[in-house]
Design an enzyme around this catalytic site. Structure first.
Site, PDB file in Angstrom:
ATOM      1  N   ALA A  61       0.996  -1.205   0.047  1.00  0.00           N
ATOM      2  CA  ALA A  61       0.003  -0.122  -0.087  1.00  0.00           C
ATOM      3  C   ALA A  61       0.868   1.384  -0.061  1.00  0.00           C
ATOM      4  O   ALA A  61       1.923   0.999   0.300  1.00  0.00           O
ATOM      5  CB  ALA A  61      -0.877  -0.089   1.415  1.00  0.00           C
ATOM      6  N   GLY A 100       0.547  -5.114   0.896  1.00  0.00           N
ATOM      7  CA  GLY A 100      -0.638  -4.921  -0.188  1.00  0.00           C
ATOM      8  C   GLY A 100      -0.467  -5.901  -1.424  1.00  0.00           C
ATOM      9  O   GLY A 100      -1.238  -6.380  -2.061  1.00  0.00           O
ATOM     10  N   GLU A 103      -0.565  -9.400  -1.260  1.00  0.00           N
ATOM     11  CA  GLU A 103      -2.088  -9.578  -0.925  1.00  0.00           C
ATOM     12  C   GLU A 103      -2.896  -9.609  -2.150  1.00  0.00           C
ATOM     13  O   GLU A 103      -3.752 -10.613  -2.349  1.00  0.00           O
ATOM     14  CB  GLU A 103      -2.666  -8.614   0.044  1.00  0.00           C
ATOM     15  CG  GLU A 103      -2.450  -8.868   1.335  1.00  0.00           C
ATOM     16  CD  GLU A 103      -2.683  -7.648   2.390  1.00  0.00           C
ATOM     17  OE1 GLU A 103      -3.229  -8.197   3.637  1.00  0.00           O
ATOM     18  OE2 GLU A 103      -2.268  -6.560   2.166  1.00  0.00           O
ATOM     19  N   GLU A 123       4.328  -6.005   7.332  1.00  0.00           N
ATOM     20  CA  GLU A 123       3.357  -4.927   7.921  1.00  0.00           C
ATOM     21  C   GLU A 123       3.762  -4.805   9.430  1.00  0.00           C
ATOM     22  O   GLU A 123       3.779  -3.504   9.913  1.00  0.00           O
ATOM     23  CB  GLU A 123       1.861  -5.254   7.782  1.00  0.00           C
ATOM     24  CG  GLU A 123       1.380  -4.999   6.475  1.00  0.00           C
ATOM     25  CD  GLU A 123       1.631  -6.017   5.501  1.00  0.00           C
ATOM     26  OE1 GLU A 123       0.734  -6.075   4.339  1.00  0.00           O
ATOM     27  OE2 GLU A 123       2.313  -7.106   5.682  1.00  0.00           O
TER      28      GLU A 123
HETATM   29  N1  T1G Z   1       4.550   3.303   0.040  1.00  0.00           N
HETATM   30  C1  T1G Z   1       5.332   4.466  -0.383  1.00  0.00           C
HETATM   31  N2  T1G Z   1       6.375   4.781  -0.747  1.00  0.00           N
HETATM   32  C2  T1G Z   1       7.166   3.725  -0.651  1.00  0.00           C
HETATM   33  C3  T1G Z   1       6.948   2.442  -0.296  1.00  0.00           C
HETATM   34  C4  T1G Z   1       5.593   2.205   0.029  1.00  0.00           C
HETATM   35  N3  T1G Z   1       4.872   1.117   0.510  1.00  0.00           N
HETATM   36  N4  T1G Z   1       7.884   1.554  -0.166  1.00  0.00           N
HETATM   37  C5  T1G Z   1       9.053   2.347  -0.715  1.00  0.00           C
HETATM   38  N5  T1G Z   1       8.653   3.686  -0.964  1.00  0.00           N
HETATM   39  C6  T1G Z   1       9.383   4.548  -1.507  1.00  0.00           C
HETATM   40  C7  T1G Z   1      10.407   4.957  -0.503  1.00  0.00           C
HETATM   41  O1  T1G Z   1       9.946   5.837   0.408  1.00  0.00           O
HETATM   42  C8  T1G Z   1      11.595   5.718  -1.545  1.00  0.00           C
HETATM   43  O2  T1G Z   1      11.114   7.001  -1.806  1.00  0.00           O
HETATM   44  C9  T1G Z   1      11.366   4.929  -2.666  1.00  0.00           C
HETATM   45  O3  T1G Z   1      10.161   4.087  -2.738  1.00  0.00           O
HETATM   46  C10 T1G Z   1      12.400   3.739  -2.920  1.00  0.00           C
HETATM   47  O4  T1G Z   1      12.304   3.028  -1.790  1.00  0.00           O
HETATM   48  C11 T1G Z   1      -2.995  -3.564   3.282  1.00  0.00           C
HETATM   49  C12 T1G Z   1      -1.185  -1.641   4.408  1.00  0.00           C
HETATM   50  C13 T1G Z   1      10.269  -2.193  -1.757  1.00  0.00           C
HETATM   51  C14 T1G Z   1      12.224  -3.362  -0.632  1.00  0.00           C
HETATM   52  O5  T1G Z   1       6.519  -2.355   3.920  1.00  0.00           O
HETATM   53  O6  T1G Z   1      10.550  -2.489   1.846  1.00  0.00           O
HETATM   54  O7  T1G Z   1       0.946  -2.810   2.140  1.00  0.00           O
HETATM   55  O8  T1G Z   1      13.153   8.114  -0.856  1.00  0.00           O
HETATM   56  O9  T1G Z   1      14.749   3.437  -0.802  1.00  0.00           O
HETATM   57  O10 T1G Z   1      16.048  -0.032  -1.297  1.00  0.00           O
HETATM   58  O11 T1G Z   1      -1.629  -5.071   3.987  1.00  0.00           O
HETATM   59  O12 T1G Z   1      11.236   0.128  -0.249  1.00  0.00           O
HETATM   60  O13 T1G Z   1      13.133   7.632  -3.278  1.00  0.00           O
HETATM   61  O14 T1G Z   1      11.248   9.315  -2.139  1.00  0.00           O
HETATM   62  O15 T1G Z   1      13.253   1.534  -0.010  1.00  0.00           O
HETATM   63  O16 T1G Z   1      15.011  -0.483  -3.605  1.00  0.00           O
HETATM   64  C15 T1G Z   1       3.955  -2.842   3.123  1.00  0.00           C
HETATM   65  C16 T1G Z   1       8.319  -1.099   1.969  1.00  0.00           C
HETATM   66  C17 T1G Z   1       3.291  -1.573   3.076  1.00  0.00           C
HETATM   67  C18 T1G Z   1       7.417  -2.309   1.752  1.00  0.00           C
HETATM   68  C19 T1G Z   1      12.532  -1.312  -2.237  1.00  0.00           C
HETATM   69  N6  T1G Z   1       5.154  -2.742   2.146  1.00  0.00           N
HETATM   70  N7  T1G Z   1       9.157  -0.774   1.093  1.00  0.00           N
HETATM   71  O17 T1G Z   1      13.693  -1.184  -1.435  1.00  0.00           O
HETATM   72  O18 T1G Z   1      14.061   1.296  -2.291  1.00  0.00           O
HETATM   73  S1  T1G Z   1       1.758  -1.815   4.453  1.00  0.00           S
HETATM   74  C20 T1G Z   1       6.267  -2.485   2.509  1.00  0.00           C
HETATM   75  C21 T1G Z   1      10.314  -1.522   1.274  1.00  0.00           C
HETATM   76  C22 T1G Z   1       0.731  -2.509   3.412  1.00  0.00           C
HETATM   77  C23 T1G Z   1      -1.324  -3.902   3.406  1.00  0.00           C
HETATM   78  C24 T1G Z   1      -0.575  -2.819   4.129  1.00  0.00           C
HETATM   79  C25 T1G Z   1      11.545  -1.237   0.305  1.00  0.00           C
HETATM   80  C26 T1G Z   1      11.605  -1.856  -1.207  1.00  0.00           C
HETATM   81  P1  T1G Z   1      12.084   8.118  -1.876  1.00  0.00           P
HETATM   82  P2  T1G Z   1      13.893   2.302  -1.274  1.00  0.00           P
HETATM   83  P3  T1G Z   1      14.832   0.139  -2.110  1.00  0.00           P
END
Ligand code: T1G
Ligand code: NAD
Length: 686
Positions: A61, A100, A103, A123
């Protein structure tokens, strides 16, 4: 943001393109929802492949939307819509399918992936639980045990493992989309497997749940999300699909607005901002293809191992053959224990060691790109090392010191090419701890500073720029913490009570246990140096312990006593007597856990404010990252500065004033007062 549909015969390929990580923003959810409707209504389409453009599949998400109320179409509705689609959907995964994103993949009838992909539900690392069916569908696919491990730890699974357990239906070696389309054609000829919602789930025994609850609680240490995620998984195993989905959603929405989730989001974005400081935008770092480490002691061997883990060839330099031999075997020891723990294979460990060149001759450094010095914390020894390095190294080689307390300016004074010099302050053990304080000297060139940040990215470290002062950011705040801990003892608390309170607050160990582990002698040396500068460091009890050679675990006793071969801290009568003698004349108080925590955390915040005021740190979030990644401050509290803002800065100031009148802490500094008046630290940064 774009959702493109392309037709390959009877197979539709839906490609999502929402850089940087295809997060499921509201617009993306709407576009995917519309695509599902349209494709279901198109009789020419028999199956759908869902793929993503860019470097990754859907990474979840859009975390950036969590500050706002959720907007339709809600993710569970999109997931439910894809799951009940007339045509089978195949998720084609590369990069990361997380949260998400995974999911959505679980809503698809099939999942295929390239071998380098990873999938997971992280999450809990954001203080929430999966909110779109992850805790209900995953156990129906992977079994409850595996789902419990994945969801309560947030640890992703690499594609080959996922394929081995049936979570992924096929690995695609070459062109992912072409492979997924071919896979779709194959499955069209066969009976389709049930949707996950219609699959049975084998409920494990009560003993399983009790054991899981104990393990999760022990790991969580105060974090709310992991135990709540476990409760969702249990519901999924014991109740029908819709009831479990409703319970998960309720839990998700409750945690989404929680203080812990806000704190973990703060850390998530702070970690990402830290690697690309705005002040270095556009600055090209020096390219690092080889490195050297001077000094093969506690820090040098860890730094050498971290560099090898990043595949850099390393030259290890020591002052004599004996010390060199010890250094090399300690580096080997690091990789051997990684093999024992199953972290790397034996051949990888051998390859790591093969990349270490050991020498006592500085001439071997004429062509290295980066040199990191980690010799004794002695100014003259370090100055001599840098004089020699400046003489043999290339003019564009980066020269760095790992000093903890000495002034980098004086270490590098008089060397040729001072613009190539900076401080790179690793934390022990350097191959494990994620924090790297990057300390520019006055002459440090911007591209050299940028190289420090680039190196941190190569080593998977969290870089924080720190200005030059005694102890930089982390150790400067640590000095305040240690002084506060001593003031608590002088006014009636015991080491065990202080440590228990800080562990209860979420730290892995209290200030006294930590000193006994690291050794009281390092800080004693630092206080000695400070006194020669005319300063008056406050450590009346630690000074007495060191005078009796009580340096901690390494000498069998420090703040606690230790039985030979046993690291269990035991309250010490000797120490109680030393405290009683030092505390003569100090007013005694009753200390409960909450007041002990305030006496430690709020002065830490006050020092953090001073550090922002004198620009030793440029952002409050940098101070938070230092304390979280270098000193075990609980991540789910967001770091001391975030925690103070969430708590209310006026209340912090009130708590400080309450104890400062008795000389138990300093009153709030100007910068903290400013932040309270203006609604936050960032409002006062000039
Ligand atoms: N939402 C918004 N921005 C995100 C994002 C996300 N989920 N994930 C990464 N970014 C942005 C980050 O801030 C950065 O921005 C850029 O992307 C590159 O990220 C209902 C509610 C995917 C492994 O927890 O683990 O889904 O600094 O530097 O090293 O169940 O990002 O460039 O402006 O980290 O290549 C669950 C989180 C959400 C994954 C890539 N998902 N992301 O790593 O790049 S909760 C996560 C990561 C959810 C549902 C629930 C990593 C990555 P900027 P980066 P990277
Ligand atoms: P250490 O005593 O374990 O190791 C220092 C090593 O340097 C020894 O092996 C010694 O033989 C070698 N050495 C001394 N003079 C040398 C020379 N001229 N050429 C080559 N090698 C030489 O010390 P340590 O704990 O590894 O600390 C090293 C540096 O890192 C210090 O500046 C310290 O303040 C800093 N540091 C230490 C820690 C920690 O927790 N130990 C953490 C961060 C930074």
């Amino acid at each position: 943001m774009a959702v493109n549909i392309e037709y390959r015969g009877e197979i539709a390929v839906v490609t999502l393109d929402n850089p940087p990580v295809n997060a499921l923003s509201r617009a993306v959810r709407q576009a995917l929802f519309d695509a599902t409707e349209a494709l279901d209504a198109d009789p020419s389409v028999k199956a759908v492949v869902l793929a993503c453009a860019g470097r990754t599949f859907i990474a979840g998400a859009d975390v950036g939307e969590f500050e706002k109320p959720p907007e339709p179409p809600h993710l569970p509705d999109l997931v439910e819509r894809i799951e009940r689609a007339e045509k089978p959907w195949i998720a084609a995964i590369h990069g990361s399918a997380l949260g998400g994103g995974f999911e959505v993949a679980l809503a698809c009838r099939f999942r295929v992936a390239v071998p380098s992909a990873n999938i997971g539900l992280p999450e809990v690392r954001l203080g929430i639980v999966p909110g779109a069916g992850g805790t209900v569908r995953l156990p129906r696919l992977a079994g409850v045990e595996m789902a419990v491990d994945m969801v309560t730890t947030g640890k992703p699974l690499v594609a080959p493992e996922a394929a081995a357990t049936g979570v992924i239906d096929a690995l695609i070696e070459d062109d992912l989309v072409a492979g997924a389309v071919a896979f779709a054609r194959q499955v069209l000829g066969r009976p389709l497997p049930n949707r996950l919602r219609d699959r049975a789930i084998s409920a494990p025994s009560d003993t399983f749940w009790d054991a899981a609850a104990k393990a999760v609680a022990a790991r969580a240490r105060g974090e709310e999300a992991p135990p709540r995620a476990l409760a969702c998984l249990r519901r999924a195993a014991e109740q029908d699909f819709d009831a479990a989905i409703a319970f998960e959603r309720e839990t998700f929405l409750a945690l989404r607005g929680s203080a812990q989730a806000a704190a973990l989001r703060h850390v998530f974005f702070a970690e990402r901002a830290a690697t690309r400081p705005p002040e270095l935008a556009g600055t090209v770092p020096v390219s690092i293809r080889s490195a050297a480490v001077i000094g093969g002691g506690t820090m040098g061997v860890g730094i050498a191992a971290a560099l090898r883990d990043a595949n850099l060839p390393v030259t290890l330099v020591e002052r004599d053959a004996a010390a060199l031999g010890r250094g090399v075997s300690r580096v080997r020891g690091i990789f051997d224990s990684a093999v024992k723990r199953g972290r790397i294979a034996a051949d990888v460990a051998a390859e790591r060691m093969a990349g270490v060149t050991a020498t006592t001759d500085y001439a071997g450094l004429a062509d290295v790109d980066l040199v990191i010095e980690a010799v004794f914390e002695d100014l003259e020894v370090k100055r001599d090392v840098f004089q020699r390095l400046a003489a043999v190294c290339r003019y564009d080689a980066v020269l760095a010191t790992n000093t903890s307390y000495l002034d980098p300016e004086t270490i590098a004074e008089g060397i040729g090419g001072p613009e190539r010099f900076l401080g790179l302050h690793f934390f022990s053990p350097a191959h494990v701890m994620k924090l790297l304080e990057i300390v520019p000297a006055k002459a440090t060139a911007p591209e050299v500073l940028a190289t420090g940040f680039a190196l941190a990215r190569m080593l998977g470290k969290i870089p924080v720029r720190a200005g030059t002062c005694d102890g930089f950011i982390g150790n400067r705040m640590l000095k305040v913490t240690r002084a506060q801990a001593e003031r608590l003892l002088l006014s009636g608390a015991t080491p065990a009570a202080v440590d228990a309170a800080m562990r209860g607050f979420g730290l892995p160990m209290g200030p006294f246990e930590a000193q006994d582990l690291g050794g009281l002698d390092i800080a004693a040396l630092q206080r000695q140096t400070a006194r020669t500068r005319g300063e008056t460091p406050f450590a009346p009890i630690a000074d007495r312990l060191c005078a009796q050679e009580r340096f901690g675990q390494k000498s069998g006793g420090g703040w606690y006593d230790y039985a030979p071969g046993d690291r269990t801290p035991r309250p010490s009568d000797t120490v109680s007597a030393i405290i009683a003698e030092a505390a003569e004349g100090y007013p005694r108080r009753e200390w409960d856990e909450a007041s002990i925590v305030s006496m430690i955390v709020w002065p830490m915040v006050n020092e953090g404010a001073r550090i922002l005021e004198d620009k030793t740190a440029l952002r409050a979030s940098d101070v938070d990252l230092v304390k979280i990644h270098g000193y075990g401050f609980p991540r789910w509290r967001g770091g001391p500065m975030h925690y103070a803002e969430a708590h209310g800065l006026d209340r912090v100031i009130g708590a400080l004033d309450a104890v400062s009148s008795d000389g138990l802490a300093d009153p709030a500094c100007e910068f903290l007062l400013c932040a309270a008046a203006r609604g936050g630290f960032s409002a006062c940064i000039r």
